[in-house]
Each structure stands twice: as C-alpha cells, then as structure tokens.
Design a protein around this motif. Structure first.
Motif, PDB file in Angstrom:
ATOM      1  N   GLY A 243       0.843  -1.138   0.179  1.00  0.00           N
ATOM      2  CA  GLY A 243       0.039  -0.040  -0.040  1.00  0.00           C
ATOM      3  C   GLY A 243       0.573   1.154  -0.026  1.00  0.00           C
ATOM      4  O   GLY A 243       0.279   2.287   0.035  1.00  0.00           O
ATOM      5  N   LEU A 281      -1.996 -16.730  -1.593  1.00  0.00           N
ATOM      6  CA  LEU A 281      -0.540 -16.663  -1.739  1.00  0.00           C
ATOM      7  C   LEU A 281      -0.019 -18.135  -1.317  1.00  0.00           C
ATOM      8  O   LEU A 281      -0.386 -18.672  -0.270  1.00  0.00           O
ATOM      9  CB  LEU A 281      -0.137 -15.691  -0.472  1.00  0.00           C
ATOM     10  CG  LEU A 281      -0.408 -14.147  -0.829  1.00  0.00           C
ATOM     11  CD1 LEU A 281       0.171 -13.251   0.378  1.00  0.00           C
ATOM     12  CD2 LEU A 281      -0.339 -13.796  -2.149  1.00  0.00           C
ATOM     13  N   ALA A 339       4.408  -3.157 -12.679  1.00  0.00           N
ATOM     14  CA  ALA A 339       3.317  -2.506 -12.577  1.00  0.00           C
ATOM     15  C   ALA A 339       3.459  -1.157 -12.821  1.00  0.00           C
ATOM     16  O   ALA A 339       2.203  -0.605 -13.389  1.00  0.00           O
ATOM     17  CB  ALA A 339       2.764  -2.705 -10.758  1.00  0.00           C
ATOM     18  N   ARG A 348      -5.139   0.878  -4.356  1.00  0.00           N
ATOM     19  CA  ARG A 348      -5.348  -0.336  -3.754  1.00  0.00           C
ATOM     20  C   ARG A 348      -5.778  -0.258  -2.321  1.00  0.00           C
ATOM     21  O   ARG A 348      -5.364   0.597  -1.639  1.00  0.00           O
ATOM     22  CB  ARG A 348      -3.922  -1.293  -3.914  1.00  0.00           C
ATOM     23  CG  ARG A 348      -3.732  -1.351  -5.420  1.00  0.00           C
ATOM     24  CD  ARG A 348      -2.294  -1.989  -5.336  1.00  0.00           C
ATOM     25  NE  ARG A 348      -1.283  -0.927  -5.254  1.00  0.00           N
ATOM     26  CZ  ARG A 348      -0.190  -1.114  -4.437  1.00  0.00           C
ATOM     27  NH1 ARG A 348      -0.108  -2.219  -3.815  1.00  0.00           N
ATOM     28  NH2 ARG A 348       0.692  -0.024  -4.153  1.00  0.00           N
ATOM     29  N   PHE A 380      -7.136  -1.409 -14.206  1.00  0.00           N
ATOM     30  CA  PHE A 380      -6.942  -2.554 -13.302  1.00  0.00           C
ATOM     31  C   PHE A 380      -6.288  -3.308 -14.341  1.00  0.00           C
ATOM     32  O   PHE A 380      -5.132  -4.094 -14.290  1.00  0.00           O
ATOM     33  CB  PHE A 380      -7.825  -2.994 -12.598  1.00  0.00           C
ATOM     34  CG  PHE A 380      -7.805  -4.508 -12.303  1.00  0.00           C
ATOM     35  CD1 PHE A 380      -6.848  -4.853 -11.208  1.00  0.00           C
ATOM     36  CD2 PHE A 380      -7.962  -5.572 -13.162  1.00  0.00           C
ATOM     37  CE1 PHE A 380      -6.737  -6.047 -10.574  1.00  0.00           C
ATOM     38  CE2 PHE A 380      -7.933  -6.927 -12.646  1.00  0.00           C
ATOM     39  CZ  PHE A 380      -7.044  -7.042 -11.476  1.00  0.00           C
ATOM     40  N   GLN A 384      -3.091  -5.588 -14.675  1.00  0.00           N
ATOM     41  CA  GLN A 384      -2.765  -6.846 -14.629  1.00  0.00           C
ATOM     42  C   GLN A 384      -2.384  -7.770 -15.924  1.00  0.00           C
ATOM     43  O   GLN A 384      -1.557  -8.576 -15.819  1.00  0.00           O
ATOM     44  CB  GLN A 384      -4.141  -7.468 -14.266  1.00  0.00           C
ATOM     45  CG  GLN A 384      -4.438  -9.131 -14.169  1.00  0.00           C
ATOM     46  CD  GLN A 384      -3.595  -9.365 -12.788  1.00  0.00           C
ATOM     47  OE1 GLN A 384      -3.268  -8.842 -11.878  1.00  0.00           O
ATOM     48  NE2 GLN A 384      -3.359 -10.784 -12.951  1.00  0.00           N
ATOM     49  N   LEU A 393       6.171 -12.650  -9.184  1.00  0.00           N
ATOM     50  CA  LEU A 393       5.313 -12.790  -8.193  1.00  0.00           C
ATOM     51  C   LEU A 393       4.243 -14.182  -8.677  1.00  0.00           C
ATOM     52  O   LEU A 393       3.771 -14.847  -7.709  1.00  0.00           O
ATOM     53  CB  LEU A 393       4.415 -11.715  -7.892  1.00  0.00           C
ATOM     54  CG  LEU A 393       3.496 -11.677  -6.658  1.00  0.00           C
ATOM     55  CD1 LEU A 393       4.295 -12.057  -5.481  1.00  0.00           C
ATOM     56  CD2 LEU A 393       2.837 -10.574  -6.414  1.00  0.00           C
ATOM     57  N   ILE A 397       1.682 -16.995  -6.452  1.00  0.00           N
ATOM     58  CA  ILE A 397       0.124 -16.613  -6.017  1.00  0.00           C
ATOM     59  C   ILE A 397      -0.747 -17.497  -7.099  1.00  0.00           C
ATOM     60  O   ILE A 397      -0.213 -17.784  -8.269  1.00  0.00           O
ATOM     61  CB  ILE A 397      -0.044 -15.068  -6.143  1.00  0.00           C
ATOM     62  CG1 ILE A 397       0.237 -14.655  -7.446  1.00  0.00           C
ATOM     63  CG2 ILE A 397       1.063 -14.356  -5.228  1.00  0.00           C
ATOM     64  CD1 ILE A 397      -0.023 -13.063  -7.732  1.00  0.00           C
TER      65      ILE A 397
HETATM   66  C1  HEM Z   1      -1.250 -11.558  -4.249  1.00  0.00           C
HETATM   67  C2  HEM Z   1      -0.999 -10.493  -4.865  1.00  0.00           C
HETATM   68  C3  HEM Z   1      -0.193  -9.470  -4.814  1.00  0.00           C
HETATM   69  C4  HEM Z   1       0.734  -8.979  -3.863  1.00  0.00           C
HETATM   70  C5  HEM Z   1       1.224  -9.761  -2.808  1.00  0.00           C
HETATM   71  C6  HEM Z   1       1.218  -7.607  -3.966  1.00  0.00           C
HETATM   72  C7  HEM Z   1       1.981  -6.999  -3.306  1.00  0.00           C
HETATM   73  C8  HEM Z   1       2.616  -5.739  -3.712  1.00  0.00           C
HETATM   74  C9  HEM Z   1       3.376  -4.915  -3.128  1.00  0.00           C
HETATM   75  C10 HEM Z   1       4.449  -5.609  -1.636  1.00  0.00           C
HETATM   76  C11 HEM Z   1       3.901  -4.011  -3.569  1.00  0.00           C
HETATM   77  C12 HEM Z   1       4.941  -2.904  -3.082  1.00  0.00           C
HETATM   78  C13 HEM Z   1       4.410  -1.829  -2.120  1.00  0.00           C
HETATM   79  C14 HEM Z   1       3.404  -0.833  -2.683  1.00  0.00           C
HETATM   80  O1  HEM Z   1       3.517   0.077  -3.486  1.00  0.00           O
HETATM   81  O2  HEM Z   1       2.303  -0.977  -2.099  1.00  0.00           O
HETATM   82  C15 HEM Z   1       2.751  -3.766  -4.620  1.00  0.00           C
HETATM   83  C16 HEM Z   1       2.664  -2.757  -5.434  1.00  0.00           C
HETATM   84  C17 HEM Z   1       1.891  -2.646  -6.529  1.00  0.00           C
HETATM   85  N1  HEM Z   1       0.949  -3.709  -6.985  1.00  0.00           N
HETATM   86 FE1  HEM Z   1       0.688  -5.113  -6.201  1.00  0.00          FE
HETATM   87  N2  HEM Z   1       0.480  -7.136  -5.043  1.00  0.00           N
HETATM   88  C18 HEM Z   1      -0.424  -8.079  -5.616  1.00  0.00           C
HETATM   89  C19 HEM Z   1      -1.281  -7.827  -6.673  1.00  0.00           C
HETATM   90  C20 HEM Z   1      -1.422  -7.125  -7.376  1.00  0.00           C
HETATM   91  C21 HEM Z   1      -2.303  -6.905  -8.415  1.00  0.00           C
HETATM   92  C22 HEM Z   1      -3.396  -7.816  -8.878  1.00  0.00           C
HETATM   93  C23 HEM Z   1      -2.353  -5.623  -9.072  1.00  0.00           C
HETATM   94  C24 HEM Z   1      -2.992  -5.045 -10.041  1.00  0.00           C
HETATM   95  C25 HEM Z   1      -3.656  -5.582 -11.171  1.00  0.00           C
HETATM   96  C26 HEM Z   1      -1.184  -5.011  -8.211  1.00  0.00           C
HETATM   97  C27 HEM Z   1      -0.886  -3.919  -8.528  1.00  0.00           C
HETATM   98  C28 HEM Z   1       0.088  -3.126  -7.822  1.00  0.00           C
HETATM   99  C29 HEM Z   1       0.536  -1.682  -8.106  1.00  0.00           C
HETATM  100  C30 HEM Z   1      -0.113  -0.892  -9.045  1.00  0.00           C
HETATM  101  C31 HEM Z   1       1.543  -1.346  -7.361  1.00  0.00           C
HETATM  102  C32 HEM Z   1       2.330  -0.209  -7.225  1.00  0.00           C
HETATM  103  C33 HEM Z   1       3.409  -0.245  -8.164  1.00  0.00           C
HETATM  104  C34 HEM Z   1       4.243   1.267  -8.002  1.00  0.00           C
HETATM  105  O3  HEM Z   1       5.197   1.341  -7.269  1.00  0.00           O
HETATM  106  O4  HEM Z   1       3.750   2.067  -8.770  1.00  0.00           O
HETATM  107  N3  HEM Z   1      -0.983  -5.857  -7.411  1.00  0.00           N
HETATM  108  N4  HEM Z   1       2.117  -4.977  -4.833  1.00  0.00           N
END
Ligand code: HEM
Lengths: 425, 291
Positions: A243, A281, A339, A348, A380, A384, A393, A397
C-alpha cells in the motif's frame, strides 16, 4: 430496550415546520407540532425515520457525502466483503431494497443498533446484537452493483449499464473458482474490528431476507505497526509492506478513482469501480525462497519497504536505474517494475485473509483480498495484463476469485444509496 | 451500541395532531403509550383459543394416523415383509414429522421413537439403548432384513400409542405453535437438508416435506390473525412457502413419493436450503400477533 437508552441529543433536534413538511412530503393543513423532534413526527406518518450521521459518535466514519465511505477512508484493520445475488423481480423492489438499507447502514456506522423499535420478546430481535457495547469502530460500508444485475431482464436496467462495467478478461494463470466469483451486488464492510465488520454485512443481508442471497464472502485483516505515534504501512502475508504507492489527496483521487462528470454514464459521476480478487498466496513456497529472491520478486526491500538500492519506503522507485554492469536494479520481471510499466494507476485497498486449509493439498488457504478502486476497470486490466505471465510474483500466487462492481456516488442527506441510478430511469 | 427506543421518542415528543387525515397513526402517538413490553400471554391466549383448538385437532389427527400407520409398519416387520415395510416407512414417519412440535414436548418418548444413532452417541449412549424407527431403518436398508427387529417393532408401537395418549395433556399455546413452526424449519435446515436424518434409507425428502407441511399448517391456522396485523407478512409467507413447495415438487414422483436424497446434486440441496432460510426469516415474525 428502554427509555433510559434514548439519545437525548436526538430529541433536542427541533425542526422547523417547513423542514418537517418537506421531509415528510405531507402538506396537511392544521398540523401542530409540539416540542417534538424529527423522529416522532416522521414515524407518526409511518415514514422511516430520517437517520443522520451522529457527529458526536466515537470512531465514526461519515455515511453521507460526495463519495461513498470505505474508498478514500483510511484503511481499517478488518474487512468483510460479500457478493450477493438478488431475488427481487422488479426495479422498484430493488430500489426499495437500497432505501431500506440506507438507515440501517447509517445506524451501524453510528455504532447504534439497527432498530429503534421496542422488542416483542416473541419474535427475534431486529438487530442480531453481536456489536452491542462496541462503538462504530470506523465502520465503512460500500455498496456496488455488478454486471449480472444489469443483465437481469426482469429488472429492466440494461440501458443503464455503464459501458465500463464488463467482465474482466481471462488473465494468464487465472484459476477462478465460481464459488468466489461475480455477484449482483457487493457490500464491502470495513472496520477496526472484525466483529463490527461482520455484523454490518450480516444485518444488511438478514434485513433483506427473501430479496438477496449471499453468493460468496471473504473476511480479511490488516495490522498496522505504529512508529513514533504514526501508523505505518501494513504488511501482507509475504511480509512486504503493501500500500506504499497509492493515490492520495483530492487531485490524485479525482484523476485515478472518482468518475468525473462525463467520464462514465451519468449516474456514476463521483462513483468508482471496485475490482476484487481473491488471490491465494502460496506461503509454503514463499517461505523457502531466499530473502534476495523475495526482494527481487517485488523490487523492494522487505524490511524497510524501500525500492531496491534505496533506504526509505517512500524514496522514488526510479525503475530505469541500472547498476555498473548496465542491469536494471529493480528487475524487469519484478512486480513493481511491471506494475509501473503499465502506465496506469489504481488505488489499492487490500486485506490479508486466512481461511483454514485447502482440503486437496493441505496448504494454507491464505492470501490477499485484493481490492482496488479506479474510475475505469480498464486501469486494473492494463496493470494486470502488464503483470501477465512475466510477473515473478506469479510463481507464488494464484488468482481464485474475482468481481467487478460499479460503486454508486455518495449519498446526499435525505436521499438513499443508489438514488442516482434509480433517478436516471 | 446505543439503542434508541422509538416509543420513548414518541412520548417525549408528545406529538399532537389535529385535522390529520391519518387518524390511525395519530392515535398511536398518544402519550399514554407504554414503553414496557406489552405482551400479555393470558389475554392473548384467550383471544387465540380458536387457533389453539384448531391446532390441537390437527396434531391429534396426525398422531392418530401415525399410530395406525405405525401399526401397519410393525405388522410388516413382524411378518418379515421387507418390501412392504420399506414402502410404509417414509409415509408413516410423515405424520410424526408434521406434528413434531407436539411430540417433542415429551423428552423421553421422542428419542425412543425417532432417535438416530448419532444422537445417542452424542449423548454418550451406545447402540444398546437405540430403539425406534431409525433402528429398524438400519435393519431394513443396511442389513436388508426384518429378522431380529421384532421386539424393537413391538416397542415402537407401544411408544407410539403412549405418545398418542399423552398428547391429550399437552398445553398448546400460541407460543408453542410459533416456536414449533420455526423448530420444524430448523429441523429441515440442520438434518434433512444434509441427508443426516435418513442415512440408510435416504428418504429425507419425505421428512423434509412433512416438516414444511407442519409449519405451513401453523401458518394457515394463524393466517387471519397475522393478516390483521400485517397483511404483507401473510403474502410474503405464502410466497415463500410456495417457493419451497415448488422446489420440492421437482423431486416428487407421480404417486406422492420422493426421489432418494442421494440423487440430489449439490446445487439442488443448496437451492432448497436457501429457500428454507428465506422462509425462516418471515416465519420468525409471526410473533407480532401477540404484540
Ligand atoms: C497477491 C498478490 C499481490 C501482492 C502480494 C502484491 C504486493 C505488492 C507489493 C508488496 C507492492 C509494493 C508496495 C506498494 O507499493 O504497495 C505492490 C505494488 C503494486 N501492486 Fe501489487 N500485489 C499483488 C497483486 C497485485 C495486482 C493483482 C495488481 C493489479 C493488477 C497489483 C498492482 C500493484 C501496483 C499498481 C503497485 C504499485 C506499483 C508502483 O510502485 O507504482 N498488485 N504490490
């Protein structure tokens, strides 16, 4: 329920005759109002009490406003997400349903019982009661409608379906289970207490008995470390801060989340689209992955949450950074790199879940109730798709559940949830 | 949670209305309205005497039939007529299942007639204390025999007759009727819908149907009273009973028989379960007639 429980403040809310007539919609001459409060007068006419946000309630999120609660609201510790199917057969019944829900949602968000009626001890209590003695716990309730609702012929809503509301395409590696997919209506209840969140959904569904059934639901949680009195980003079950990068502030929200006039169908102005994914996960495989690999999977450091090669969580990601050998510091197949590549933004608002053990494998059924808000589900989809097959990842997952819902704009005082939709008719 | 009492607000408000075209509502706002619970069982029971009597007649009739059918069943078992016994079994039980709110008031007799082995085990008892219909069900369907069940059959008939005799003494109250209707649905939701009632014969749908009929009978008897208070509730209940009955009808074979529970798909049982739950909520509101 007894007299002593009466909220004095409520009685003191004197109203003018004109307000009263306006609210009740009754213009009868010769009507004398004594020292009465609003409630008495309205109920005397058999109208539902006008229920307002109680601004003096503790840990209270407001119901009324330009936008629905539970979207820009600071993330709480718990979610109970429910996807419902409707059993109603007409537009009018559907409208009645949302009207009926409105005061209940407000009361619960005030930390009150859903019913003010005296109890007849030969029928079950109106409120199921498990939130008694708890305050509002920052309860937010967000309502949305799914594609399948607009496809129900008998409801005659087809012409009102926003073009943006579509089934998500099949993504690589999706293993969606029908038991966690879709729904005509969604209710997202979030609170700083699991029981308050659950109570909210339970009571809304129960009050709608005969009109809805629960299709699927998922509870989730978040935990916030506090440093120097400040709430920190919560960690998901892979232990990474989740987040960090999110829209914030009104400008961002207007750009990313809130539908602006003319951007979608008119009844969605100030509303937004919710995407929910129940993502398992694989904790077992993750836990045997080296720290270095874990960090390369996300492109961030596990402990600090900082971008790889940086010190602090909120330092800029700068994905084009390269090391002395000309290799990307944030790997090209890392979650964050991909992403960012998508050049689309979403907000998110995810929670972790843990729901026992998967029978067939003995593995934890644990993961992420991924929830994102965007003014167009296409945002989204773009991300994705960018994550696609490449995202490192993916090894850890599996997407098992999915839903897209159009979340109404906020509710004006005296109005009801979804009025914009029904008024368009 | 804070609880605001609507009635208290009305009193404190002291609303006064003149020239209002809705005099019914105006009366309700009379400041003499009490905030106390107004249920007065003595007087209401008297007002509902007609309904109480009607239910007694129904229950007695059901248990008369039950005794008669049980006697036939017992004869078949003792004559070693396996097929006949199997044929009578689900039908005889329906009379019992319809009047279960009454039978249940006899804590000793009910289990002697209707206990499943699982019920006894849950109470720490063993197979040796198992009697009644389900014990014979085990013989008929699991062991494919009537042999060795003659004594149990005799006991069953004696217990059924005792039940019939003792029913005369039950103090039927509106409360018993309303709780009974809900209990009947709860029976359906917890054991019939899961196939746990008739684990050997798989005749659960007969019990299911009978439980619903028992609840519907109570509703029908109280219908006029409910209608006086809340006509919408009557309509709602009629609709919901119809939904359940229509669903059940899909599994009924031409001659009043039902398909085996084992033929139901997961989707079938889910649909039935949901319909029963949707019926349960409005059914639990029948208590408004005692307000
Ligand atoms: C179980 C699945 C997922 C996990 C564990 C996960 C975890 C994370 C983590 C740890 C970050 C980095 C910290 C942050 O910026 O909040 C992140 C960033 C992000 N994730 Fe995920 N995520 C998952 C699935 C998804 C999915 C399905 C999407 C969208 C389709 C997504 C979109 C993003 C985006 C947009 C960022 C920010 C990237 C940036 O730095 O601009 N994530 N996610």
């Amino acid at each position: 329920m007894s007299k002593t429980n009466v909220d004095e403040k409520f009685l003191d809310k004197k109203i003018t005759r004109r307000q009263m007539l306006k609210l009740t919609g009754v213009g009868v001459a010769g009507l004398a109002i004594g020292a009465s409060g609003l409630g008495g007068v309205l109920s005397a006419f058999g109208e539902e009490l006008f229920v307002d946000d109680d601004t003096t309630a503790t840990n209270k999120v407001n119901f009324y406003g330009k936008h629905q609660s539970g979207i820009a609201t600071a993330v709480q510790t718990n979610i109970y997400f429910a996807a419902l199917n409707v059993l109603v057969n007409s537009k009018q019944e559907l409208q009645e349903l949302f009207k009926m829900w409105t005061p209940l949602a407000i009361r619960m968000m005030n930390g009150e019982s859903i019913s003010m009626e005296k109890q007849n001890d030969l029928i079950p209590p109106k409120d199921t009661g498990e939130a008694q003695g708890l305050d509002a716990r920052n309860l937010s309730i967000t309502f949305g409608v799914g594609l399948s609702l607009f496809e129900k012929q008998e409801l005659g809503l087809a012409s009102l379906k926003p073009a943006e509301l579509k089934d998500l395409p099949h993504f690589p590696k999706d293993q969606l289970d029908e038991a966690y997919t879709g729904g005509d209506i969604c209710i997202q209840a979030c609170a700083d207490d699991p029981q308050v969140a659950f109570h909210a959904v339970r009571n809304l569904v129960r009050a709608a008995s005969g009109k809805v059934t629960i299709k699927w639901s998922q509870a989730g949680f978040n935990s916030f470390p506090v440093e120097k009195g400040k709430k920190q980003t919560p960690r998901n079950l892979f232990a990474f801060k989740d987040g960090t990068e999110n829209p914030s502030g009104e400008k961002d929200m207007n750009e990313v989340v809130w539908v602006q006039p003319g951007e979608s169908t008119s009844w969605m102005t100030s509303g937004t689209y919710l995407v929910v994914r129940r993502i398992q996960l694989h904790l077992e495989t993750w836990d045997r992955t080296s720290l270095k690999e874990q960090e390369k999977t996300f492109g961030r450091h596990r402990e600090s949450g900082a971008p790889l090669g940086k010190r602090n969580e909120f330092d800029g990601m700068e994905i084009e950074r390269k090391d002395e050998n000309g290799n990307y510091i944030v790997p090209e197949n890392s979650h964050v790199f991909l992403a960012k590549q998508a050049k689309a933004r979403i907000m998110r608002r995810s929670y972790s879940y843990s729901s026992g053990i998967i029978d067939s494998t003995g593995a934890y059924d644990a993961g992420l109730v991924f929830v994102s808000f965007q003014k167009d589900p296409e945002q989204f989809i773009k991300i994705q798709n960018a994550l696609g097959r490449l995202d490192k990842l993916n090894e850890y997952i599996t997407h098992r559940g999915s839903g897209v819902f159009a979340c109404f704009p906020g509710v004006k005082k005296g109005s009801y949830i979804g009025e914009a939709l029904f008024n368009t008719l | 949670m804070k609880t605001k009492s609507l009635f208290a607000i009305l009193i404190a408000g002291g609303v006064l209305m003149t020239g209002c075209n809705n005099s019914e509502d105006a009366k309700q706002v009379d400041s003499t309205v009490s905030t106390e619970k107004t249920t007065n069982n003595e007087t209401t029971n008297a007002n509902l005497q007609k309904e109480i009597d009607a239910y007694k007649v129904f229950a007695l009739d059901q248990l008369d039939q039950f005794t008669i059918e049980t006697e036939k069943f017992v004869q078949a078992v003792k004559a070693g007529d396996l097929e006949k016994a199997k044929e009578i079994y689900p039908h005889a039980r329906m009379y019992f299942e319809r009047s279960e709110p009454i039978a249940e008031s006899f804590g000793d007799l009910d289990p002697r007639i209707d206990a499943r082995l699982a019920d006894l085990e849950a109470e720490g008892q063993g197979e040796e204390s198992w009697t009644g219909y389900h014990k014979i069900e085990y013989g008929l369907w699991e062991e494919n025999t009537t042999k060795g069940y003659e004594a149990i059959a005799d006991q069953l008939l004696a217990d059924s007759k005792e039940l019939r005799a003792r029913v005369e003494t039950v103090d039927v109250t509106p409360e018993l009727m309303m709780t009974g209707a809900i209990d009947l649905l709860n029976e359906v939701s917890t054991s019939k819908i899961t196939g746990e009632e008739e684990i050997y014969s798989h005749t659960d749908l007969y019990d299911f149907k009978a439980n619903i009929e028992g609840a519907e009978k109570i509703f029908t008897i109280l219908e006029e009273q409910i209608s006086n208070k809340d006509p919408e509730l009557v309509k709602n209940l009629s609709d919901k009973f119809k939904t359940v009955n229509d669903l059940l009808a899909k599994f009924e074979t031409n001659d009043g028989n039902f398909v085996s529970y084992s033929q139901l798909t997961k989707e079938d049982t889910k649909q039935l379960a949901i319909a029963v739950n949707q019926l349960g909520e409005p059914l639990s509101q029948m208590g408004i007639i005692l307000e």
